[in-house]
Design a protein around this motif. Structure first.
Motif, PDB file in Angstrom:
ATOM      1  N   LEU A  91       0.815  -1.215   0.000  1.00 35.70           N
ATOM      2  CA  LEU A  91       0.000   0.000   0.000  1.00 35.70           C
ATOM      3  C   LEU A  91       0.851   1.269   0.000  1.00 35.70           C
ATOM      4  CD1 LEU A  91      -2.812  -1.049   2.505  1.00 35.70           C
ATOM      5  CD2 LEU A  91      -3.087  -0.612   0.048  1.00 35.70           C
ATOM      6  N   ASP A  92       2.161   1.092  -0.070  1.00 31.34           N
ATOM      7  CA  ASP A  92       3.092   2.225  -0.150  1.00 31.34           C
ATOM      8  C   ASP A  92       2.968   3.145   1.055  1.00 31.34           C
ATOM      9  OD1 ASP A  92       5.144   3.581  -1.486  1.00 31.34           O
ATOM     10  OD2 ASP A  92       3.755   5.019  -2.360  1.00 31.34           O
ATOM     11  N   LEU A  93       2.838   2.553   2.241  1.00 28.04           N
ATOM     12  CA  LEU A  93       2.747   3.372   3.445  1.00 28.04           C
ATOM     13  C   LEU A  93       4.070   4.078   3.718  1.00 28.04           C
ATOM     14  CD1 LEU A  93       0.667   1.426   6.119  1.00 28.04           C
ATOM     15  CD2 LEU A  93      -0.090   2.694   4.116  1.00 28.04           C
ATOM     16  N   SER A  94       3.971   5.259   4.311  1.00 30.45           N
ATOM     17  CA  SER A  94       5.158   6.070   4.600  1.00 30.45           C
ATOM     18  C   SER A  94       5.500   6.045   6.084  1.00 30.45           C
ATOM     19  CB  SER A  94       4.899   7.519   4.164  1.00 30.45           C
ATOM     20  OG  SER A  94       3.749   8.038   4.829  1.00 30.45           O
ATOM     21  N   HIS A  95       5.114   4.977   6.792  1.00 32.49           N
ATOM     22  CA  HIS A  95       5.332   4.920   8.235  1.00 32.49           C
ATOM     23  C   HIS A  95       6.814   4.972   8.578  1.00 32.49           C
ATOM     24  CE1 HIS A  95       5.193   0.836   6.617  1.00 32.49           C
ATOM     25  NE2 HIS A  95       5.940   0.419   7.626  1.00 32.49           N
ATOM     26  N   THR A  96       7.086   5.625   9.704  1.00 29.43           N
ATOM     27  CA  THR A  96       8.460   5.727  10.190  1.00 29.43           C
ATOM     28  C   THR A  96       8.783   4.605  11.160  1.00 29.43           C
ATOM     29  OG1 THR A  96       7.734   7.186  11.984  1.00 29.43           O
ATOM     30  CG2 THR A  96       8.459   8.240   9.938  1.00 29.43           C
ATOM     31  N   HIS A  97       7.752   3.985  11.736  1.00 29.47           N
ATOM     32  CA  HIS A  97       7.947   2.904  12.701  1.00 29.47           C
ATOM     33  C   HIS A  97       6.944   1.780  12.441  1.00 29.47           C
ATOM     34  CE1 HIS A  97       9.676   6.397  14.712  1.00 29.47           C
ATOM     35  NE2 HIS A  97      10.310   5.596  15.556  1.00 29.47           N
ATOM     36  N   PHE A  98       7.433   0.543  12.466  1.00 27.22           N
ATOM     37  CA  PHE A  98       6.553  -0.625  12.491  1.00 27.22           C
ATOM     38  C   PHE A  98       6.869  -1.341  13.796  1.00 27.22           C
ATOM     39  CE2 PHE A  98       5.355  -5.035  11.891  1.00 27.22           C
ATOM     40  CZ  PHE A  98       4.126  -4.935  11.251  1.00 27.22           C
ATOM     41  N   ILE A  99       5.953  -1.239  14.740  1.00 28.61           N
ATOM     42  CA  ILE A  99       6.219  -1.791  16.068  1.00 28.61           C
ATOM     43  C   ILE A  99       5.504  -3.122  16.257  1.00 28.61           C
ATOM     44  CG2 ILE A  99       4.322  -0.433  17.075  1.00 28.61           C
ATOM     45  CD1 ILE A  99       5.966  -0.440  19.715  1.00 28.61           C
ATOM     46  N   ARG A 100       6.211  -4.035  16.880  1.00 35.00           N
ATOM     47  CA  ARG A 100       5.619  -5.291  17.315  1.00 35.00           C
ATOM     48  C   ARG A 100       5.700  -5.311  18.839  1.00 35.00           C
ATOM     49  NH1 ARG A 100       8.161 -10.275  14.167  1.00 35.00           N
ATOM     50  NH2 ARG A 100       6.558 -11.268  15.443  1.00 35.00           N
ATOM     51  N   THR A 101       4.613  -5.680  19.487  1.00 34.82           N
ATOM     52  CA  THR A 101       4.628  -5.633  20.953  1.00 34.82           C
ATOM     53  C   THR A 101       5.454  -6.767  21.566  1.00 34.82           C
ATOM     54  OG1 THR A 101       2.503  -6.803  21.062  1.00 34.82           O
ATOM     55  CG2 THR A 101       2.451  -4.388  21.115  1.00 34.82           C
ATOM     56  N   THR A 102       6.027  -7.614  20.727  1.00 36.73           N
ATOM     57  CA  THR A 102       6.988  -8.614  21.204  1.00 36.73           C
ATOM     58  C   THR A 102       8.417  -8.081  21.150  1.00 36.73           C
ATOM     59  OG1 THR A 102       6.958  -9.584  18.990  1.00 36.73           O
ATOM     60  CG2 THR A 102       5.592 -10.637  20.673  1.00 36.73           C
ATOM     61  N   ASP A 103       8.602  -6.839  20.664  1.00 41.46           N
ATOM     62  CA  ASP A 103       9.935  -6.237  20.623  1.00 41.46           C
ATOM     63  C   ASP A 103      10.470  -6.047  22.041  1.00 41.46           C
ATOM     64  OD1 ASP A 103       9.718  -6.092  17.877  1.00 41.46           O
ATOM     65  OD2 ASP A 103       9.156  -3.974  17.846  1.00 41.46           O
ATOM     66  N   VAL A 104      11.761  -6.257  22.223  1.00 43.67           N
ATOM     67  CA  VAL A 104      12.385  -6.107  23.541  1.00 43.67           C
ATOM     68  C   VAL A 104      12.225  -4.682  24.059  1.00 43.67           C
ATOM     69  CG1 VAL A 104      14.574  -6.177  24.787  1.00 43.67           C
ATOM     70  CG2 VAL A 104      14.038  -7.970  23.122  1.00 43.67           C
ATOM     71  N   ALA A 105      12.398  -3.695  23.186  1.00 37.52           N
ATOM     72  CA  ALA A 105      12.280  -2.296  23.608  1.00 37.52           C
ATOM     73  C   ALA A 105      10.883  -2.000  24.141  1.00 37.52           C
ATOM     74  CB  ALA A 105      12.615  -1.366  22.448  1.00 37.52           C
ATOM     75  N   HIS A 106       9.879  -2.636  23.537  1.00 43.50           N
ATOM     76  CA  HIS A 106       8.516  -2.417  24.009  1.00 43.50           C
ATOM     77  C   HIS A 106       8.304  -3.045  25.376  1.00 43.50           C
ATOM     78  CE1 HIS A 106       4.216  -1.853  24.023  1.00 43.50           C
ATOM     79  NE2 HIS A 106       4.046  -3.152  24.222  1.00 43.50           N
ATOM     80  N   SER A 107       8.821  -4.223  25.577  1.00 44.53           N
ATOM     81  CA  SER A 107       8.699  -4.881  26.874  1.00 44.53           C
ATOM     82  C   SER A 107       9.317  -4.018  27.973  1.00 44.53           C
ATOM     83  CB  SER A 107       9.391  -6.250  26.839  1.00 44.53           C
ATOM     84  OG  SER A 107       9.318  -6.886  28.100  1.00 44.53           O
ATOM     85  N   ASP A 108      10.467  -3.423  27.684  1.00 46.33           N
ATOM     86  CA  ASP A 108      11.118  -2.542  28.656  1.00 46.33           C
ATOM     87  C   ASP A 108      10.244  -1.325  28.959  1.00 46.33           C
ATOM     88  OD1 ASP A 108      13.258  -4.281  28.635  1.00 46.33           O
ATOM     89  OD2 ASP A 108      14.492  -3.047  27.299  1.00 46.33           O
ATOM     90  N   ALA A 109       9.637  -0.762  27.909  1.00 43.26           N
ATOM     91  CA  ALA A 109       8.788   0.422  28.091  1.00 43.26           C
ATOM     92  C   ALA A 109       7.566   0.090  28.938  1.00 43.26           C
ATOM     93  CB  ALA A 109       8.359   0.968  26.734  1.00 43.26           C
ATOM     94  N   VAL A 110       6.954  -1.062  28.688  1.00 38.87           N
ATOM     95  CA  VAL A 110       5.763  -1.474  29.431  1.00 38.87           C
ATOM     96  C   VAL A 110       6.092  -1.656  30.912  1.00 38.87           C
ATOM     97  CG1 VAL A 110       4.076  -3.324  29.746  1.00 38.87           C
ATOM     98  CG2 VAL A 110       4.630  -2.522  27.446  1.00 38.87           C
ATOM     99  N   GLN A 111       7.190  -2.326  31.198  1.00 42.02           N
ATOM    100  CA  GLN A 111       7.557  -2.565  32.594  1.00 42.02           C
ATOM    101  C   GLN A 111       7.911  -1.261  33.306  1.00 42.02           C
ATOM    102  OE1 GLN A 111      10.495  -5.815  32.510  1.00 42.02           O
ATOM    103  NE2 GLN A 111       8.809  -7.179  33.076  1.00 42.02           N
ATOM    104  N   CYS A 112       8.542  -0.336  32.586  1.00 45.70           N
ATOM    105  CA  CYS A 112       8.866   0.963  33.161  1.00 45.70           C
ATOM    106  C   CYS A 112       7.582   1.741  33.455  1.00 45.70           C
ATOM    107  CB  CYS A 112       9.760   1.745  32.214  1.00 45.70           C
ATOM    108  SG  CYS A 112      10.282   3.349  32.851  1.00 45.70           S
ATOM    109  N   PHE A 113       6.635   1.679  32.521  1.00 47.27           N
ATOM    110  CA  PHE A 113       5.364   2.377  32.704  1.00 47.27           C
ATOM    111  C   PHE A 113       4.603   1.796  33.891  1.00 47.27           C
ATOM    112  CE2 PHE A 113       0.896   3.343  31.576  1.00 47.27           C
ATOM    113  CZ  PHE A 113       1.003   4.711  31.360  1.00 47.27           C
ATOM    114  N   TRP A 114       4.595   0.473  34.004  1.00 43.79           N
ATOM    115  CA  TRP A 114       3.954  -0.199  35.148  1.00 43.79           C
ATOM    116  C   TRP A 114       4.575   0.299  36.463  1.00 43.79           C
ATOM    117  CZ3 TRP A 114       0.372  -4.396  35.716  1.00 43.79           C
ATOM    118  CH2 TRP A 114       0.311  -4.927  37.022  1.00 43.79           C
ATOM    119  N   SER A 115       5.878   0.352  36.506  1.00 44.44           N
ATOM    120  CA  SER A 115       6.580   0.774  37.718  1.00 44.44           C
ATOM    121  C   SER A 115       6.222   2.208  38.089  1.00 44.44           C
ATOM    122  CB  SER A 115       8.093   0.633  37.525  1.00 44.44           C
ATOM    123  OG  SER A 115       8.448  -0.730  37.317  1.00 44.44           O
ATOM    124  N   LYS A 116       6.036   3.056  37.066  1.00 41.01           N
ATOM    125  CA  LYS A 116       5.649   4.443  37.324  1.00 41.01           C
ATOM    126  C   LYS A 116       4.260   4.512  37.950  1.00 41.01           C
ATOM    127  CE  LYS A 116       6.032   8.948  37.094  1.00 41.01           C
ATOM    128  NZ  LYS A 116       6.964   9.684  37.989  1.00 41.01           N
TER     129      LYS A 116
END
Length: 516
Positions: A91-116
């Protein structure tokens, strides 16, 4: 520096009633966001822009689906996520990010947010019981369920879609949702955040839940997910996990994130999660709320709800094979009125592409640039129009002069169907003038030059303004007219702003007429 952040809700990779393949609704959400992102880039080319899309990959239904597929949850998610990634590329999308919630960086963000949230005193542990919908990945009330006989057995199902629910009793972590109910309601009422405005009542209706929210599951019941920090016996609630994806792509928690988002785009069925749970979570973490949440309706097929049992689920890849990716983008954005459910029709898609893209735009470009009419292959620079051409094109020039301002308003409101309607009416007028003037018979060189100038200006201005909707077709037209890349900015979408020059290479037609 202005930062425009267009965040699309991640596509769920789980097994729904429609299966694990992308359907036409996924395609619409994607191009809706893409058009908004491209518009922001066209409007503010010097600014930084973020456009995120991706896949949610945790939860009960995904775990169950992976078992049925006889593979690990990660293998299952890899297979399904790639189908969406491939579609977005088509579809020729111009997205800058394709995120998967299994990404390690996302897991770190979720746990940090939970802690907050925990640090701020908004999480506590308590025994909890209630009906849980695996399909929707959320607890529901007694009022939401009913008894039904399915396959000769009495079961408890959701009233809304007849999918089974299960009774859960366990010790969970709870989020003090009730403390934020009033604040979220005031935000919806006063902040002009919900667009289109029609959905404001839907957002307010989603605040009916007065209790606190269970935000974890026993890991013995649900192992496929992100563990609670410092308590590996619990898995973080899939919606808390999924919603944090917006923070993940903005840079959280490693540096000051690009926050809040300019716009988040969702389907109307997930309003509760984005306009109750999500703002409550953000308030609990002392973070600013989104500036805008854009909601759109669902897609039907020939005015009938999509269903595997009816066999009417539209695979966007098949539609692309029939209509090209640019053709499908155009149809979805023209047919799609976010304020209501929209209907996909194979015949309507064919007719729309042939009428607008092939006839209205393509034919005029090809007819007006042929050597028989334009012998020297030049885009004329016309200081003063020949008298008769000036009279004949008065209405067309008025339309062209109004185009940019009107499109600017509709683009900002994400009403792409209105942008398309306006520009196609302009092209119809340009075609009418061209046909009546019969330039192939014209012997007066000054009159012919004036007519070609107005015709090329019509195509040029419309192509510049259509760039967010049909980027490839716009580029094709502007290339043929010999318009340099630096001359395709929004400010150039006005009569006389281009100095003319030599036409570009003739590469035939952009899209062939589609046969039934």
């Amino acid at each position: 520096m202005i930062v425009e952040s267009m965040l699309c809700h991640c596509t769920d990779t789980g097994v729904s009633k429609l299966g694990t393949k992308p359907h036409i609704g996924h395609g619409y959400t994607a191009v809706l966001c893409d058009a908004a992102h491209r518009w922001n880039q066209l409007k503010n080319p010097e600014s930084q822009h973020l456009f995120s899309i991706g896949t949610d990959e945790h939860g009960s239904k995904i775990f169950q689906a992976s078992q049925a597929a006889k593979c690990t949850p990660k293998q299952f998610c890899d297979q399904v996520s790639s189908k969406f990634s491939n579609l977005f590329a088509k579809l020729d999308l111009s997205h800058t990010h394709f995120i998967r919630t299994t990404d390690v960086a996302h897991s770190d963000a979720v746990q940090c947010f939970w802690s907050k949230l925990q640090e701020n005193g908004h999480i506590y542990k308590s025994s909890y019981s209630g009906w849980y919908s695996i399909t929707d990945e959320c607890f529901v009330t007694e009022q939401d369920v009913e008894k039904k006989i399915l396959n000769g057995k009495e079961v408890i199902v959701l009233k809304s879609n007849s999918t089974p629910v299960e009774w859960i009793e366990e010790e969970n972590y709870m989020f003090r949702l009730s403390e934020f109910r009033k604040k979220v309601g005031e935000w919806i009422e006063t902040a002009d955040v919900v667009h289109p405005i029609k959905y404001k009542s839907l957002a307010l209706d989603s605040l009916t839940m007065e209790d606190d929210l269970s935000i974890s599951r026993a890991r013995s019941r649900l192992s496929w997910g992100i563990p609670v920090p410092n308590d590996p016996s619990q898995t973080i609630y899939v919606w808390l996990d999924a919603l944090v994806n917006y923070l993940t792509v903005s840079g959280y928690p490693n540096h000051q994130p690009v926050w809040p988002p300019t716009c988040q785009v969702i389907g109307k069925d997930i309003t509760k999660f984005h306009l109750y749970y999500w703002p409550a979570f953000l308030l609990g973490a002392d973070m600013p709320l989104p500036k805008k949440v854009f909601i759109h309706g669902h897609w039907l097929v020939d005015n009938v709800k999509m269903s595997k049992s009816l066999g009417n689920v539209v695979n966007p890849n098949e539609a692309i094979d029939n209509f090209t990716s640019e053709g499908l983008r155009y149809f979805l954005l023209k047919q799609g009125n976010p304020s209501s459910d929209c209907s996909f029709s194979w015949s309507s898609c064919l007719e729309t592409i042939n009428s607008d893209m092939v006839n209205n735009v393509g034919n005029l470009l090809n007819r007006s640039t042929v050597a028989k009419i334009n012998k020297n292959g030049k885009y004329p620079k016309c200081e003063e129009l020949e008298k008769k051409v000036k009279e004949d094109t008065e209405k067309l020039r008025e339309m062209l002069e109004e185009c940019r301002e009107k499109c600017h308003y509709h683009y900002n409101e994400m009403l792409y169907y209105k942008v398309i309607e306006l520009l196609m009416l302009t092209m119809k007028e340009a075609n009418r003038v061209f046909q009546l003037s019969q330039p192939w018979k014209e012997t007066d060189p000054i009159r012919l030059e004036s007519l070609l100038f107005v015709t090329y200006e019509s195509i040029r201005i419309v192509s510049i303004l259509l760039q967010p909707v049909t980027p490839k077709m716009s580029a094709f037209c502007l290339d043929r007219l010999g318009v340099p890349q630096k001359e395709r900015e929004l400010k150039k979408a006005e009569i006389g702003s281009f100095g003319g020059g030599t036409l570009g290479k003739d590469n035939g037609v952009f899209i062939e007429r589609i046969q039934k």
